[in-house]
Scaffold this motif. Structure first.
Motif, short mmCIF file in Angstrom:
data_model
loop_
_atom_site.label_atom_id
_atom_site.label_comp_id
_atom_site.label_asym_id
_atom_site.label_seq_id
_atom_site.Cartn_x
_atom_site.Cartn_y
_atom_site.Cartn_z
N THR A 13 56.47 54.10 53.74
CA THR A 13 56.05 52.75 54.13
C THR A 13 55.57 51.99 52.89
OG1 THR A 13 53.75 53.38 54.38
CG2 THR A 13 55.13 53.63 56.32
N ILE A 75 47.50 57.59 62.90
CA ILE A 75 48.58 57.47 63.90
C ILE A 75 49.95 57.57 63.24
CG2 ILE A 75 49.66 55.94 65.61
CD1 ILE A 75 46.95 54.77 66.18
N GLU A 121 30.26 65.46 60.62
CA GLU A 121 29.11 66.00 59.88
C GLU A 121 28.18 66.84 60.75
OE1 GLU A 121 30.60 63.31 59.06
OE2 GLU A 121 30.62 63.17 56.88
N ASP A 183 40.14 48.70 64.51
CA ASP A 183 39.64 49.93 65.12
C ASP A 183 38.53 50.58 64.31
OD1 ASP A 183 41.25 50.76 63.04
OD2 ASP A 183 42.13 52.44 64.12
N TYR A 188 33.98 53.79 63.56
CA TYR A 188 32.85 54.02 62.65
C TYR A 188 31.64 53.12 62.92
CZ TYR A 188 36.56 56.52 60.26
OH TYR A 188 37.60 57.37 59.98
N ASP A 221 35.64 50.69 54.38
CA ASP A 221 36.34 49.66 55.14
C ASP A 221 35.90 48.29 54.65
OD1 ASP A 221 37.27 51.77 56.80
OD2 ASP A 221 35.19 51.89 57.46
N ASN A 377 52.13 48.84 60.71
CA ASN A 377 52.28 47.44 61.11
C ASN A 377 53.30 46.69 60.25
OD1 ASN A 377 50.78 47.40 58.79
ND2 ASN A 377 49.28 45.91 59.52
C1 B12 Z 1 42.05 55.70 52.11
C2 B12 Z 1 42.81 55.19 53.30
C3 B12 Z 1 44.18 55.18 53.21
C4 B12 Z 1 44.95 55.76 52.05
C5 B12 Z 1 45.32 57.20 52.43
C6 B12 Z 1 44.78 58.18 51.46
C7 B12 Z 1 44.75 59.58 51.99
N1 B12 Z 1 45.50 60.43 51.39
O1 B12 Z 1 44.03 59.87 52.89
C8 B12 Z 1 46.18 54.84 52.03
C9 B12 Z 1 45.90 53.58 51.22
C10 B12 Z 1 47.46 55.49 51.48
C11 B12 Z 1 46.23 54.48 53.48
C12 B12 Z 1 47.36 54.06 54.08
C13 B12 Z 1 47.45 53.70 55.41
N2 B12 Z 1 46.42 53.62 56.28
CO1 B12 Z 1 44.70 54.14 55.86
N3 B12 Z 1 42.81 54.31 55.51
C14 B12 Z 1 42.16 54.74 54.48
C15 B12 Z 1 40.67 54.59 54.73
C16 B12 Z 1 40.21 53.26 54.13
C17 B12 Z 1 39.77 55.69 54.23
C18 B12 Z 1 40.20 57.11 54.66
C19 B12 Z 1 39.19 58.07 54.13
O2 B12 Z 1 39.39 58.69 53.10
N4 B12 Z 1 38.03 58.16 54.80
C20 B12 Z 1 36.93 59.00 54.41
C21 B12 Z 1 36.89 60.28 55.23
C22 B12 Z 1 35.71 61.10 54.80
O3 B12 Z 1 36.74 59.89 56.57
P1 B12 Z 1 37.68 60.44 57.74
O4 B12 Z 1 39.07 60.62 57.24
O5 B12 Z 1 37.48 59.63 58.93
O6 B12 Z 1 37.12 61.92 57.96
C23 B12 Z 1 35.97 62.18 58.75
C24 B12 Z 1 36.25 62.36 60.24
O7 B12 Z 1 37.32 61.58 60.72
C25 B12 Z 1 36.48 63.82 60.40
N5 B12 Z 1 37.80 64.37 60.17
C26 B12 Z 1 38.86 63.86 59.52
N6 B12 Z 1 39.86 64.71 59.51
C27 B12 Z 1 39.46 65.82 60.17
C28 B12 Z 1 40.11 67.00 60.44
C29 B12 Z 1 39.44 68.00 61.14
C30 B12 Z 1 40.14 69.28 61.44
C31 B12 Z 1 38.11 67.78 61.58
C32 B12 Z 1 37.41 68.83 62.30
C33 B12 Z 1 37.47 66.59 61.31
C34 B12 Z 1 38.14 65.61 60.60
O8 B12 Z 1 35.64 64.40 59.43
C35 B12 Z 1 35.45 63.52 58.32
C36 B12 Z 1 33.97 63.51 58.03
O9 B12 Z 1 33.27 62.95 59.09
C37 B12 Z 1 40.64 54.56 56.29
C38 B12 Z 1 39.45 53.91 56.91
C39 B12 Z 1 38.34 54.91 57.11
N7 B12 Z 1 37.15 54.43 57.21
O10 B12 Z 1 38.49 56.12 57.17
C40 B12 Z 1 41.98 53.90 56.60
C41 B12 Z 1 42.69 54.28 57.88
C42 B12 Z 1 42.59 55.75 58.09
N8 B12 Z 1 44.06 53.89 57.58
C43 B12 Z 1 44.68 53.36 58.59
C44 B12 Z 1 46.02 52.88 58.56
C45 B12 Z 1 46.52 52.17 59.79
C46 B12 Z 1 46.83 53.06 57.43
C47 B12 Z 1 48.29 52.63 57.31
C48 B12 Z 1 49.17 53.01 58.47
C49 B12 Z 1 48.32 51.13 57.05
C50 B12 Z 1 49.58 50.43 57.40
N9 B12 Z 1 49.38 49.38 58.09
O11 B12 Z 1 50.66 50.76 57.03
C51 B12 Z 1 48.76 53.34 56.01
C52 B12 Z 1 49.58 54.61 56.33
C53 B12 Z 1 49.95 55.43 55.14
C54 B12 Z 1 51.39 55.37 54.86
N10 B12 Z 1 51.81 55.80 53.72
O12 B12 Z 1 52.17 54.95 55.64
C55 B12 Z 1 43.81 53.32 59.81
C56 B12 Z 1 44.17 54.43 60.79
C57 B12 Z 1 44.17 53.98 62.20
C58 B12 Z 1 44.50 55.12 63.11
N11 B12 Z 1 43.84 55.11 64.26
O13 B12 Z 1 45.33 55.93 62.82
C59 B12 Z 1 42.39 53.44 59.18
C60 B12 Z 1 41.33 54.06 60.09
C61 B12 Z 1 41.93 52.02 58.75
C62 B12 Z 1 42.31 50.93 59.68
N12 B12 Z 1 41.66 50.69 60.77
O14 B12 Z 1 43.23 50.22 59.42
N13 B12 Z 1 45.02 54.62 54.08
#
Ligand code: B12
Ligand code: SF4
Length: 494
Positions: A13, A75, A121, A183, A188, A221, A377
């Motif tokens: 993408t 997703i 956490e 979302d 969050y 975010d 999207n």
């Molecule tokens: C960095 C990021 C990216 C990076 C990805 C880097 C990577 N390798 O992860 C990049 C810029 C590439 C990216 C791209 C996209 N992203 Co993005 N991204 C983010 C962002 C800003 C931060 C992710 C992150 O590192 N968070 C920090 C960690 C610590 O948080 P976390 O992942 O939520 O993990 C916590 C919990 O969820 C849980 N958890 C997570 N995983 C697991 C697994 C297990 C087993 C367990 C027990 C718990 C657990 O534990 C963690 C600690 O609490 C998030 C927003 C967000 N606040 O998270 C959006 C987000 C994840 N992205 C999103 C989207 C939509 C995309 C894209 C599809 C955008 C698009 N329109 O095309 C693209 C898809 C990628 C692609 N190539 O096609 C959405 C996802 C929505 C959904 N419901 O799926 C989010 C939520 C933002 C948003 N609302 O738009 N993204």
């Protein structure tokens, strides 16, 4: 316990940056921070391995090795996640899933043994305790959103950092605004929680220890969601940077109201923030109102962008078409806005109803929802019935992409951006000069020799060299990213 952490594959993408990353010899933009954080929450005695399928294949031997598999996904990774879960279940492994897709789409994953909704956490330690006493639950959901003081330093050492173009660090979660399509505020929350300054510096120290030098993406975010705390962090960050010889340059995401806060802008410039992603969405006031994006209203958005650029930060931004209030000439207006704003990286998408959002609920009430979103999207698919004729909307969307990523238009924006963004230190201090030479060689070969649009590339490079010699590295990076976007746009039309 042998734990295998798996990050499923992204489709190709706009956000994959695949065509641009290959110039740098990288496989993916960032390692999966969610899984690196999950790893750090597990007991020290557990063995762990990370397989990020965006840089390496998931081998049968990895699955065989594991006692339990932990997977995280958005997703857009759902098809790959489903295959991973099936493969691991076929080997009889315990499968644990979490992250944004599990949080909002858990019902689609019947095979998984344990599903984590939301942040982990507090729930992950609870799961470990339940497992030890032989009674783990299927669904874990935290009673309330955890304080980020409970977030450990991610296990950065698990990632093969040479394969990525940047490293992620998270400072805050949540956003105070209430955009209808978002979302983030559902997952969050609307009260931004931040880490302490000490936590952030400890994570940067950890990145230095694993040998990282270069770009760090603060994956919040909305980095300025809690302005008071961020203003306390920035001088500390700038001081840390100076003491360590400015090893990192920072990128982040912020709301447009950043433009009205000179103290914040100055703090970010001093701390070496070089790029910021803004949610601009649309220049149409009525559509902003519909999206509940009050923070973008009653201000001159072009002036806001210009102001941020004048603080040495390149502006990237998201744009959306498909709002009910979009006028007939929305496509031309978006193109014109993007041209005038000098934003090279304009992420234009079709409005998408993500599950559990206010938009999802409204469209559901209005009987306009069609299907679950693909999560991407920018793939030209609609998951709701728009007010505008759907075929016209999709064609209009594609016409924006074709226009803004045509070589002439894109290179002009890149030059305008180089003009406006006041030069600071070079974006990232690389430790291997040879790496830069190889990157330049690959870019020149692809864009200046093989590409049929090579004439435009050489014209751009000549102008960049004469007018912005000091920003040459940025000029080459922008050309590479533009090439990725153009290639993807060609796919969209084909
Ligand atoms: C960095 C990021 C990216 C990076 C990805 C880097 C990577 N390798 O992860 C990049 C810029 C590439 C990216 C791209 C996209 N992203 Co993005 N991204 C983010 C962002 C800003 C931060 C992710 C992150 O590192 N968070 C920090 C960690 C610590 O948080 P976390 O992942 O939520 O993990 C916590 C919990 O969820 C849980 N958890 C997570 N995983 C697991 C697994 C297990 C087993 C367990 C027990 C718990 C657990 O534990 C963690 C600690 O609490 C998030 C927003 C967000 N606040 O998270 C959006 C987000 C994840 N992205 C999103 C989207 C939509 C995309 C894209 C599809 C955008 C698009 N329109 O095309 C693209 C898809 C990628 C692609 N190539 O096609 C959405 C996802 C929505 C959904 N419901 O799926 C989010 C939520 C933002 C948003 N609302 O738009 N993204
Ligand atoms: S400003 Fe961004 S993160 Fe905050 S509610 Fe709006 S879309 Fe979501």
């Amino acid at each position: 316990m042998k734990t295998l952490l798996v990050y499923p594959e992204f489709p190709d993408t706009y956000w994959s940056f695949r065509h641009a990353l290959s110039f740098e010899g990288k496989r993916s933009a960032f390692p999966p921070l969610g899984l690196l954080t999950v790893s750090a929450l597990l007991p020290d005695a557990w063995e762990r391995r990370l397989v990020d399928m965006n840089i390496q294949p998931l081998r049968p031997s990895d699955i065989k090795w594991a006692d339990a598999v932990f997977a995280s996904a958005m997703i857009v990774q759902k098809d790959s996640l489903r295959r991973v879960v099936e493969l691991c279940k076929a080997e009889g492994k315990r499968v644990v899933i979490g992250g944004p897709y599990a949080t909002t789409g858990a019902e689609h994953l019947p095979l998984a043994d344990h599903i984590f909704l939301g942040e982990a956490e507090t729930t992950l330690p609870e799961f470990v305790r339940d497992l030890e006493r032989g009674a783990p639950k299927r669904i874990y959901q935290a009673a309330e959103r955890p304080s980020l003081s409970a977030t450990p330093i991610p296990d950065f050492h698990l990632a093969d950092i040479r394969r990525y173009s940047a490293m992620p660090v998270q400072y805050s979660r949540g956003c105070p605004f209430q955009c209808e399509f978002c979302d983030i505020i559902e997952i969050y929350g609307r009260v931004p929680r931040t880490k302490s300054n000490e936590q952030v510096l400890a994570e940067l120290d950890a990145l230095l220890r694993v040998g990282w030098r270069g770009t760090v993406f603060i994956v919040d975010d909305n980095f300025i969601g809690n302005k008071r705390n961020v203003k306390r962090l920035l001088p500390v960050l700038a001081d840390w940077s100076e003491r360590h010889g400015r090893p990192f340059s920072f990128i982040t995401e912020a709301s447009v109201n950043l433009a009205e806060d000179d103290e914040l802008l100055d703090g970010m410039r001093r701390a070496n923030f070089r790029r910021v992603f803004l949610g601009i969405e649309t220049p149409v006031e009525a559509s902003l109102k519909e999206a509940q994006k009050g923070q973008n209203m009653r201000r001159n958005l072009l002036d806001s962008v210009k102001k941020i650029q004048s603080y040495s930060m390149e502006v990237m931004a998201g744009f959306i078409v498909g709002f009910d209030n979009d006028p007939d000439d929305i496509f031309e207006r978006q193109i014109e806005f993007i041209r005038e704003s000098a934003i090279p990286l304009a992420m234009v998408g079709l409005l998408t109803a993500l599950p559990d959002t206010q938009l999802w609920r409204r469209l559901d009430r209005e009987g306009r929802l069609l299907a679950e979103s693909t999560g991407n999207n920018t793939d030209g698919s609609l998951n709701f019935v728009p007010k505008m004729d759907a075929a016209r909307l999709v064609e209009g969307y594609k016409s924006i992409m074709r226009a803004i990523y045509s070589p002439g238009e894109y290179y002009q924006r890149a030059l305008d951006c180089l003009e406006r963004v006041v030069a600071g230190a070079p974006e990232s201090q690389r430790n291997r000069f040879a790496g830069d030479v190889a990157t330049l060689f690959r870019v020149v070969l692809a864009l200046g020799v093989r590409d049929r649009e090579r004439g435009e590339f050489w014209r751009y490079l000549r102008r960049a060299l004469t007018r912005h010699r000091k920003k040459f590295a940025d000029a080459v990076r922008l050309a590479a990213v533009g090439y990725h976007f153009r290639k993807l746009t060609e796919g969209l039309n084909g």
